[in-house]
Design a protein around this motif. Sequence first.
Motif, PDB file in Angstrom:
ATOM      1  N   MET A  83       0.696  -1.234  -0.226  1.00  0.00           N
ATOM      2  CA  MET A  83       0.075  -0.317  -0.264  1.00  0.00           C
ATOM      3  C   MET A  83       1.244   1.034  -0.110  1.00  0.00           C
ATOM      4  SD  MET A  83      -3.192   0.915   2.499  1.00  0.00           S
ATOM      5  CE  MET A  83      -4.146  -0.439   0.701  1.00  0.00           C
ATOM      6  N   LYS A  84       0.362   2.225  -0.825  1.00  0.00           N
ATOM      7  CA  LYS A  84       1.409   3.433  -0.549  1.00  0.00           C
ATOM      8  C   LYS A  84       0.480   4.594   0.354  1.00  0.00           C
ATOM      9  CE  LYS A  84       4.222   1.815  -3.615  1.00  0.00           C
ATOM     10  NZ  LYS A  84       5.293   1.342  -3.619  1.00  0.00           N
ATOM     11  N   LEU A  85       1.247   5.190   0.418  1.00  0.00           N
ATOM     12  CA  LEU A  85       1.101   6.995   1.487  1.00  0.00           C
ATOM     13  C   LEU A  85       1.360   7.956   0.640  1.00  0.00           C
ATOM     14  CD1 LEU A  85      -0.611   8.207   3.498  1.00  0.00           C
ATOM     15  CD2 LEU A  85       1.744   8.000   4.998  1.00  0.00           C
ATOM     16  N   ILE A  86       1.038   8.880   0.136  1.00  0.00           N
ATOM     17  CA  ILE A  86       0.645   9.811  -0.743  1.00  0.00           C
ATOM     18  C   ILE A  86       0.202  10.806   0.048  1.00  0.00           C
ATOM     19  CG2 ILE A  86       0.303  11.115  -3.194  1.00  0.00           C
ATOM     20  CD1 ILE A  86      -1.059   7.339  -3.695  1.00  0.00           C
ATOM     21  N   GLN A  87       1.381  12.233   0.322  1.00  0.00           N
ATOM     22  CA  GLN A  87       1.289  13.205   0.910  1.00  0.00           C
ATOM     23  C   GLN A  87       1.265  14.610  -0.170  1.00  0.00           C
ATOM     24  OE1 GLN A  87       3.834  11.704   3.458  1.00  0.00           O
ATOM     25  NE2 GLN A  87       2.595  11.968   5.322  1.00  0.00           N
ATOM     26  N   LEU A  88       0.153  15.198   0.071  1.00  0.00           N
ATOM     27  CA  LEU A  88       0.785  16.318  -0.569  1.00  0.00           C
ATOM     28  C   LEU A  88       1.054  17.298  -0.019  1.00  0.00           C
ATOM     29  CD1 LEU A  88      -1.790  14.364  -1.819  1.00  0.00           C
ATOM     30  CD2 LEU A  88      -1.872  17.012  -3.666  1.00  0.00           C
ATOM     31  N   PHE A  89       1.921  18.708  -0.331  1.00  0.00           N
ATOM     32  CA  PHE A  89       2.093  19.695   0.908  1.00  0.00           C
ATOM     33  C   PHE A  89       1.166  21.114   0.090  1.00  0.00           C
ATOM     34  CE2 PHE A  89       4.519  16.434   2.201  1.00  0.00           C
ATOM     35  CZ  PHE A  89       4.810  16.658   3.559  1.00  0.00           C
ATOM     36  N   LEU A  90       0.473  21.069   0.402  1.00  0.00           N
ATOM     37  CA  LEU A  90      -0.505  22.385  -0.658  1.00  0.00           C
ATOM     38  C   LEU A  90      -0.012  23.997  -0.096  1.00  0.00           C
ATOM     39  CD1 LEU A  90      -3.578  20.976  -1.534  1.00  0.00           C
ATOM     40  CD2 LEU A  90      -1.735  21.410  -2.865  1.00  0.00           C
ATOM     41  N   PRO A  91      -0.070  25.006  -0.546  1.00  0.00           N
ATOM     42  CA  PRO A  91       0.799  25.896   0.185  1.00  0.00           C
ATOM     43  C   PRO A  91      -0.562  26.828   0.402  1.00  0.00           C
ATOM     44  CG  PRO A  91       0.616  26.331  -1.798  1.00  0.00           C
ATOM     45  CD  PRO A  91       0.353  24.942  -1.797  1.00  0.00           C
ATOM     46  N   ASP A 123      -3.802   1.292  -3.145  1.00  0.00           N
ATOM     47  CA  ASP A 123      -3.335   0.335  -3.686  1.00  0.00           C
ATOM     48  C   ASP A 123      -2.048   0.402  -4.774  1.00  0.00           C
ATOM     49  OD1 ASP A 123      -5.085  -1.347  -2.148  1.00  0.00           O
ATOM     50  OD2 ASP A 123      -6.504  -1.495  -3.755  1.00  0.00           O
ATOM     51  N   ALA A 124      -1.819   0.990  -5.287  1.00  0.00           N
ATOM     52  CA  ALA A 124      -0.920   1.255  -6.270  1.00  0.00           C
ATOM     53  C   ALA A 124      -0.360   2.122  -6.578  1.00  0.00           C
ATOM     54  CB  ALA A 124      -0.528   0.205  -7.391  1.00  0.00           C
ATOM     55  N   LEU A 125       0.376   2.824  -7.086  1.00  0.00           N
ATOM     56  CA  LEU A 125       1.039   4.706  -7.113  1.00  0.00           C
ATOM     57  C   LEU A 125       0.659   4.572  -9.457  1.00  0.00           C
ATOM     58  CD1 LEU A 125       2.625   7.227  -6.837  1.00  0.00           C
ATOM     59  CD2 LEU A 125       4.587   6.837  -7.385  1.00  0.00           C
ATOM     60  N   ASP A 126      -0.131   5.228  -9.046  1.00  0.00           N
ATOM     61  CA  ASP A 126      -0.525   6.042 -10.889  1.00  0.00           C
ATOM     62  C   ASP A 126       0.088   7.035 -11.027  1.00  0.00           C
ATOM     63  OD1 ASP A 126      -1.085   6.990 -12.816  1.00  0.00           O
ATOM     64  OD2 ASP A 126      -3.229   6.551 -12.954  1.00  0.00           O
ATOM     65  N   ARG A 127       1.634   6.945 -11.256  1.00  0.00           N
ATOM     66  CA  ARG A 127       2.690   7.912 -11.244  1.00  0.00           C
ATOM     67  C   ARG A 127       1.918   8.897 -12.857  1.00  0.00           C
ATOM     68  NH1 ARG A 127       7.455   8.127  -9.517  1.00  0.00           N
ATOM     69  NH2 ARG A 127       7.529   5.424  -8.771  1.00  0.00           N
ATOM     70  N   VAL A 128       1.190   8.723 -13.461  1.00  0.00           N
ATOM     71  CA  VAL A 128       0.856   9.357 -14.761  1.00  0.00           C
ATOM     72  C   VAL A 128       0.200  10.656 -13.839  1.00  0.00           C
ATOM     73  CG1 VAL A 128       0.052   9.356 -16.535  1.00  0.00           C
ATOM     74  CG2 VAL A 128       1.570   7.963 -17.093  1.00  0.00           C
ATOM     75  N   TRP A 129      -0.800   9.728 -13.439  1.00  0.00           N
ATOM     76  CA  TRP A 129      -1.612  10.206 -12.764  1.00  0.00           C
ATOM     77  C   TRP A 129      -1.524  11.864 -11.603  1.00  0.00           C
ATOM     78  CZ3 TRP A 129      -3.964  12.190  -8.582  1.00  0.00           C
ATOM     79  CH2 TRP A 129      -5.557  12.335  -7.925  1.00  0.00           C
ATOM     80  N   TRP A 130      -0.731  10.819 -11.120  1.00  0.00           N
ATOM     81  CA  TRP A 130       0.013  11.893  -9.642  1.00  0.00           C
ATOM     82  C   TRP A 130       1.010  13.627 -10.560  1.00  0.00           C
ATOM     83  CZ3 TRP A 130      -1.216  12.807  -5.476  1.00  0.00           C
ATOM     84  CH2 TRP A 130      -2.444  12.244  -4.553  1.00  0.00           C
ATOM     85  N   GLN A 131       1.476  12.586 -11.316  1.00  0.00           N
ATOM     86  CA  GLN A 131       2.404  14.060 -12.408  1.00  0.00           C
ATOM     87  C   GLN A 131       1.339  15.301 -12.659  1.00  0.00           C
ATOM     88  OE1 GLN A 131       4.686  10.698 -14.812  1.00  0.00           O
ATOM     89  NE2 GLN A 131       6.231  11.317 -13.583  1.00  0.00           N
ATOM     90  N   VAL A 144       5.232   9.856  -1.837  1.00  0.00           N
ATOM     91  CA  VAL A 144       4.927   8.323  -1.291  1.00  0.00           C
ATOM     92  C   VAL A 144       5.803   8.242  -0.093  1.00  0.00           C
ATOM     93  CG1 VAL A 144       5.768   8.178  -4.242  1.00  0.00           C
ATOM     94  CG2 VAL A 144       3.876   7.112  -2.803  1.00  0.00           C
ATOM     95  N   SER A 145       5.101   6.712  -0.268  1.00  0.00           N
ATOM     96  CA  SER A 145       5.863   6.366   0.590  1.00  0.00           C
ATOM     97  C   SER A 145       4.764   4.656   1.023  1.00  0.00           C
ATOM     98  CB  SER A 145       6.403   6.732   2.409  1.00  0.00           C
ATOM     99  OG  SER A 145       4.827   6.978   2.863  1.00  0.00           O
ATOM    100  N   ASP A 146       5.771   3.355   0.999  1.00  0.00           N
ATOM    101  CA  ASP A 146       4.970   2.245   1.116  1.00  0.00           C
ATOM    102  C   ASP A 146       4.772   2.491   2.187  1.00  0.00           C
ATOM    103  OD1 ASP A 146       5.655   0.913  -0.807  1.00  0.00           O
ATOM    104  OD2 ASP A 146       7.661   1.059  -1.203  1.00  0.00           O
TER     105      ASP A 146
END
Length: 102
Positions: free
Chosen positions: A1-9, A69-77, A96-98
Amino acid sequence: MKLIQLFLPVYDRHGQPFPRAFFDQARSELTERFGGVTAFLRSPAVGAWQEPGGAVCRDDVYLYEVLADALDRVWWQAYRARLERQFSQDVILVRVSDTEVL
């Protein structure tokens, strides 16, 4: 599983807060796509970095987290690029981190 973090100003380059709608939209989009989001909005985190010329920059940020569940790199970019335009930022940090849910 992936934890995705966004830092918004929190503030623009002139010190004015971004519209609440920007953050509400991000929360809605992430909830719809990932089934949930955790947004840390009460106490902005303070980020600092050093510019190549030596000047130290500071930014208050809200942290958004999603699990996938997985990292969709294209979507995130693409999503990050859209947020960078919306928030008028050179870079919005997305990391992103596992992770393992117990």
